[in-house]
Design an enzyme around this catalytic site. Sequence first.
Site, PDB file in Angstrom:
ATOM      1  N   HIS A 192      65.061  22.894  -6.752  1.00 59.06           N
ATOM      2  CA  HIS A 192      65.570  24.264  -6.751  1.00 59.06           C
ATOM      3  C   HIS A 192      66.232  24.655  -5.439  1.00 59.06           C
ATOM      4  CE1 HIS A 192      63.234  24.556 -10.484  1.00 59.06           C
ATOM      5  NE2 HIS A 192      64.271  25.291 -10.818  1.00 59.06           N
ATOM      6  N   ARG A 299      68.768  32.594 -13.583  1.00 55.38           N
ATOM      7  CA  ARG A 299      67.379  32.244 -13.249  1.00 55.38           C
ATOM      8  C   ARG A 299      66.695  33.475 -12.658  1.00 55.38           C
ATOM      9  NH1 ARG A 299      69.914  27.018 -11.877  1.00 55.38           N
ATOM     10  NH2 ARG A 299      68.687  25.342 -12.807  1.00 55.38           N
ATOM     11  N   ARG A 334      67.322  34.170 -18.466  1.00 55.81           N
ATOM     12  CA  ARG A 334      66.106  33.404 -18.749  1.00 55.81           C
ATOM     13  C   ARG A 334      64.921  34.186 -18.219  1.00 55.81           C
ATOM     14  NH1 ARG A 334      65.144  27.694 -16.157  1.00 55.81           N
ATOM     15  NH2 ARG A 334      64.927  28.818 -14.218  1.00 55.81           N
ATOM     16  N   GLU A 433      63.363  21.701 -22.711  1.00 53.85           N
ATOM     17  CA  GLU A 433      63.217  20.996 -21.438  1.00 53.85           C
ATOM     18  C   GLU A 433      61.900  20.232 -21.356  1.00 53.85           C
ATOM     19  OE1 GLU A 433      63.693  23.794 -18.224  1.00 53.85           O
ATOM     20  OE2 GLU A 433      62.561  25.343 -19.233  1.00 53.85           O
ATOM     21  N   ASN A 456      67.145  19.189 -16.202  1.00 55.60           N
ATOM     22  CA  ASN A 456      66.413  18.904 -14.960  1.00 55.60           C
ATOM     23  C   ASN A 456      64.945  18.635 -15.278  1.00 55.60           C
ATOM     24  OD1 ASN A 456      68.836  19.710 -13.909  1.00 55.60           O
ATOM     25  ND2 ASN A 456      68.134  21.751 -13.381  1.00 55.60           N
ATOM     26  N   ASP A 457      64.392  19.524 -16.090  1.00 58.09           N
ATOM     27  CA  ASP A 457      62.992  19.324 -16.467  1.00 58.09           C
ATOM     28  C   ASP A 457      62.858  18.288 -17.576  1.00 58.09           C
ATOM     29  OD1 ASP A 457      61.314  20.859 -14.787  1.00 58.09           O
ATOM     30  OD2 ASP A 457      62.198  22.663 -15.639  1.00 58.09           O
ATOM     31  N   ARG A 467      61.020  15.911  -9.904  1.00 59.01           N
ATOM     32  CA  ARG A 467      62.422  16.167  -9.544  1.00 59.01           C
ATOM     33  C   ARG A 467      62.636  16.488  -8.069  1.00 59.01           C
ATOM     34  NH1 ARG A 467      63.446  21.743 -12.922  1.00 59.01           N
ATOM     35  NH2 ARG A 467      65.110  22.205 -11.476  1.00 59.01           N
ATOM     36  N   CYS A 504      72.096  23.823 -19.762  1.00 58.45           N
ATOM     37  CA  CYS A 504      72.203  24.528 -18.486  1.00 58.45           C
ATOM     38  C   CYS A 504      71.546  23.746 -17.354  1.00 58.45           C
ATOM     39  CB  CYS A 504      71.610  25.924 -18.594  1.00 58.45           C
ATOM     40  SG  CYS A 504      69.875  25.888 -19.067  1.00 58.45           S
TER      41      CYS A 504
HETATM   42  C1  PEP Z   1      66.327  22.731 -16.195  1.00 59.67           C
HETATM   43  O1  PEP Z   1      65.142  22.415 -16.136  1.00 59.67           O
HETATM   44  O2  PEP Z   1      67.251  21.920 -16.456  1.00 59.67           O
HETATM   45  C2  PEP Z   1      66.739  24.120 -15.943  1.00 59.67           C
HETATM   46  C3  PEP Z   1      67.963  24.526 -16.157  1.00 59.67           C
HETATM   47  O3  PEP Z   1      65.799  24.973 -15.426  1.00 59.67           O
HETATM   48  P1  PEP Z   1      65.313  24.914 -13.880  1.00 59.67           P
HETATM   49  O4  PEP Z   1      66.237  23.955 -13.161  1.00 59.67           O
HETATM   50  O5  PEP Z   1      65.404  26.277 -13.330  1.00 59.67           O
HETATM   51  O6  PEP Z   1      63.926  24.413 -14.006  1.00 59.67           O
HETATM   52 MG    MG Z   2      63.641  23.983 -16.060  1.00 62.05          MG
END
Ligand code: PEP
Ligand code: MG
Length: 578
Positions: A192, A299, A334, A433, A456-457, A467, A504
């Site tokens: 993040h 976010r 979100r 995710e 990402n998750d 991550r 996303c």
């Molecule tokens: C993700 O997990 O891809 C996502 C968009 O949410 P975040 O990166 O905020 O966990």
């Molecule tokens: Mg996420």
Amino acid sequence: MKKLTGIPASSGIVLGKAFLYLEDDFPEFSRYAIGPDQIESEWLRFQDAIEEAVREVKALNDRAVREISKEQAAIFEAHLMMLEDPDFKDQIRARLSKDQNNIEWVVRDISSELVQKLGASGDPYLRERAADIYDVSHRILNKLLSITKFSLADLAEDVILVVHDLLPSEALVMNKERVKGMVMDMGSRTSHTAILARAFEIPAVLGLSSATWEINQGDILIINGDTGQVLINPDEKDLNQYEQAIYQYHKTFDGLLALGDLPAETTDGHRVCLKANIEIPEEAEQVRRFGAEGIGLYRSEFLFLTPGYAEEEEQFRAYSQVVKAMEGLPVTIRTVDVGGDKLLPEFQAADEKNPLLGWRAIRFCLSRPELFKTQLRAILRSSVYGTVRIMFPMISGIEELEQARSLLEEAQGECRRRGQTYAPDIEVGTMIEIPSAALTADILAEKSDFFSIGTNDLIQYTLAVDRGNEKVNYLAQPTHPAVLRLLKNTIDAAHKKGIKAAMCGELAGDTAATALLLGLGLDEFSMTASSIPQVKRIIRGVGLENCRGLTEKALNCCSYSQVTALVEEWMDKTFSAN
Ligand code: PEP
Ligand code: MG
């Protein structure tokens, strides 16, 4: 001149002076016995420390009220109450007289006991108090040991920030005008802090492992957020190259911006939608210049990461600001996704063994229905200013989605009773995710108006790769066959139900994946706004039918290296022929 190579995390090239900001651990000190005649002087030291701490917290409180909001300042009021709490002082005094140890030891002893006791409580309110005690005792100890804590908000000159790790909450409050670049030992492209660096358009190289050892305070650095290179104390030749690279960078960037409002359409006429991810409301004003057709991910949790929870009115103002700035273009908000690496103070006290598998996102919201409904009401109310969509993060199965939807209905009822209006047709989406969500996408589609895939998750949980951990970052391969199959399953399930599939996660802005994602049938790509022009360039240079052929082959590959090689070769062929 020394050169380091890390993970290119936020685009841009910059030269500047290194500012090492090292970790603020609980201060180290030893325990020593004191004689009965020293009890009074130790007690006086404690009282002086309390007085200083009170002065400091009052100043912070005033500043927060002035610069952020009264609601955000509430945390400092709680700290003041604790500093002045007679029970706390009585306990310190009694333990000092009984154990006859130095006052630092006594303060830490008592605070640790309280933090542990409250942190283990099932009551969220008490867990919050544990975090307050942790903070306050930290401050008292810093005073006793004469340690001055520097805040990144106070940076007064231009620097390249060099850190071991930086919490998103710290990145949020740092003086962004002064931080010209960022270098970090930890982290990856999808952590993040990297996401925030991109949002603030600050070039960043992360995952360097030993940057804080190799770089000294005041060193001159050149960092390249596109190649991941960091040059320490560059020579004349490097400086010349830097000038040229900067010139080239701006030229390419301006050329891409010229793609502006052209549609994201393949050569055979297939149109997709490109949207922006944002973290703070102010970004919304910027995203249109990159050609964003809406906000695919706001976010919202970044409103919560500065001290104190955002109250309904403050949230309403933030959401409305974004919705108004987009002038009718859709804004997907979100609901709050705290936990994991986006820690609130109360999570620090909860001390979870596996925060990424723990109490985060929708799990946190469902256990705090009032806080969740406050957010939902604020979102609903902002919908009168444009087009708002709501989506829920970290849904692992249909029960969570149903519970979230029923709280949304409750929030709608509350708005109606209060005479607060909202758009009647707000779409409600599910973030995909977690592998369990991707595998049951057909079931979730029944209760969703759209999907948005958080790669990402999804990659983190599918491949068991933290991550934010640079040591295992090499394993986080989006083209792993397991990930591709989950993406296909999700997108196919959405289409079967007649709903749109969006993405996303950072993969949506990765030009190496654009053709594959088109071939999989993705309808909407949402990314850091500045990546939109590059993705659009790829989309406008390929045919959908060809992308489908590529994807079919990719789905038959056995490994990520095979897929990567296949896609690279395909891209070379496609774009050299153009
Ligand atoms: C993700 O997990 O891809 C996502 C968009 O949410 P975040 O990166 O905020 O966990
Ligand atoms: Mg996420």
